[in-house]
Design an enzyme around this catalytic site. Structure first.
Site, PDB file in Angstrom:
ATOM      1  N   ASN A  57       0.833  -1.202   0.000  1.00 19.95           N
ATOM      2  CA  ASN A  57       0.000   0.000   0.000  1.00 19.95           C
ATOM      3  C   ASN A  57       0.865   1.248   0.000  1.00 19.95           C
ATOM      4  OD1 ASN A  57      -2.614  -0.753  -0.420  1.00 19.95           O
ATOM      5  ND2 ASN A  57      -3.059  -1.079   1.756  1.00 19.95           N
ATOM      6  N   HIS A  58       1.817   1.242  -0.896  1.00 19.83           N
ATOM      7  CA  HIS A  58       2.653   2.409  -1.117  1.00 19.83           C
ATOM      8  C   HIS A  58       3.321   2.276  -2.482  1.00 19.83           C
ATOM      9  CE1 HIS A  58       5.529  -0.360   1.070  1.00 19.83           C
ATOM     10  NE2 HIS A  58       6.135  -0.166  -0.080  1.00 19.83           N
ATOM     11  N   ALA A  59       3.971   3.339  -2.903  1.00 19.36           N
ATOM     12  CA  ALA A  59       4.767   3.314  -4.136  1.00 19.36           C
ATOM     13  C   ALA A  59       6.174   3.779  -3.803  1.00 19.36           C
ATOM     14  CB  ALA A  59       4.153   4.243  -5.185  1.00 19.36           C
ATOM     15  N   ARG A 104       1.783  -0.590  -4.986  1.00 21.23           N
ATOM     16  CA  ARG A 104       1.638  -2.028  -4.817  1.00 21.23           C
ATOM     17  C   ARG A 104       0.771  -2.361  -3.602  1.00 21.23           C
ATOM     18  NH1 ARG A 104       7.013  -2.049  -4.292  1.00 21.23           N
ATOM     19  NH2 ARG A 104       6.662  -0.468  -5.862  1.00 21.23           N
TER      20      ARG A 104
END
Ligand code: TYD
Length: 148
Positions: A57-59, A104
């Site tokens: 839950n980040h890029a 993601r």
């Protein structure tokens, strides 16, 4: 390079890793110069995961990764702000190459799963984008919205 920043989703690849052909002596390996699409600077593993647990839950702005389910299985969703692609990682023979610039979402599918991550950079919190609206703003700034 400009293309890779524009369309990172098209660069995503599932790599098949080599292993010992003797089936009774299971081992999978990755020769960094031959099998990794970037220079590996860091290795970490996300472990003791339970089915249903969500990670990611980040890029990342510039870090690339190879994701390997050394145990258990995962559903990995990669999102460029416009489209997304889903991958199931369920074998230690697979490595998912995740270029920079993708959000993601990693869903654990089985208890006691372990995800091995090979990363192109040392840890740097400034490389993370952890807020989805901020990610969309980032991709819109990087990716022209139309060829006009
Ligand atoms: P994070 O990358 O957010 O985990 P995940 O994507 O698996 O949910 O990392 C969790 C925490 O651990 C965060 O506070 C940053 C820290 N961390 C490090 O200090 N060094 C590292 O190499 C990694 C991967 C994480």
């Amino acid at each position: 390079m400009q293309n890779s920043r524009k369309e990172p989703l098209k660069l995503v690849r599932m790599l098949k890793l080599p292993g010992n052909p003797e089936e009774h002596r299971q081992v999978t390996f990755l020769e960094l110069d031959d099998n990794a699409p970037f220079a590996v600077r860091r290795v970490y593993w996300i472990h003791s995961l339970s089915a249903g647990e969500v990670r990611g839950n980040h890029a990342h702005r510039s870090m690339q990764q190879l994701l390997i389910a050394v145990n258990g299985s995962f559903r990995v969703t990669l999102d460029d702000g416009k489209d997304n692609r889903e991958f199931t990682l369920s074998s230690p023979f697979q490595a998912l190459w995740v270029p920079a610039g993708l959000w993601r979402h990693i869903l654990t599918l089985a208890d006691q799963s372990t995800l091995l991550v090979l990363a192109s950079t040392h840890f740097d919190e400034a490389d993370y984008i952890r807020d989805y609206p901020a990610f969309l703003a980032y991709t819109n700034a990087v990716v022209p919205s139309a060829d006009v």
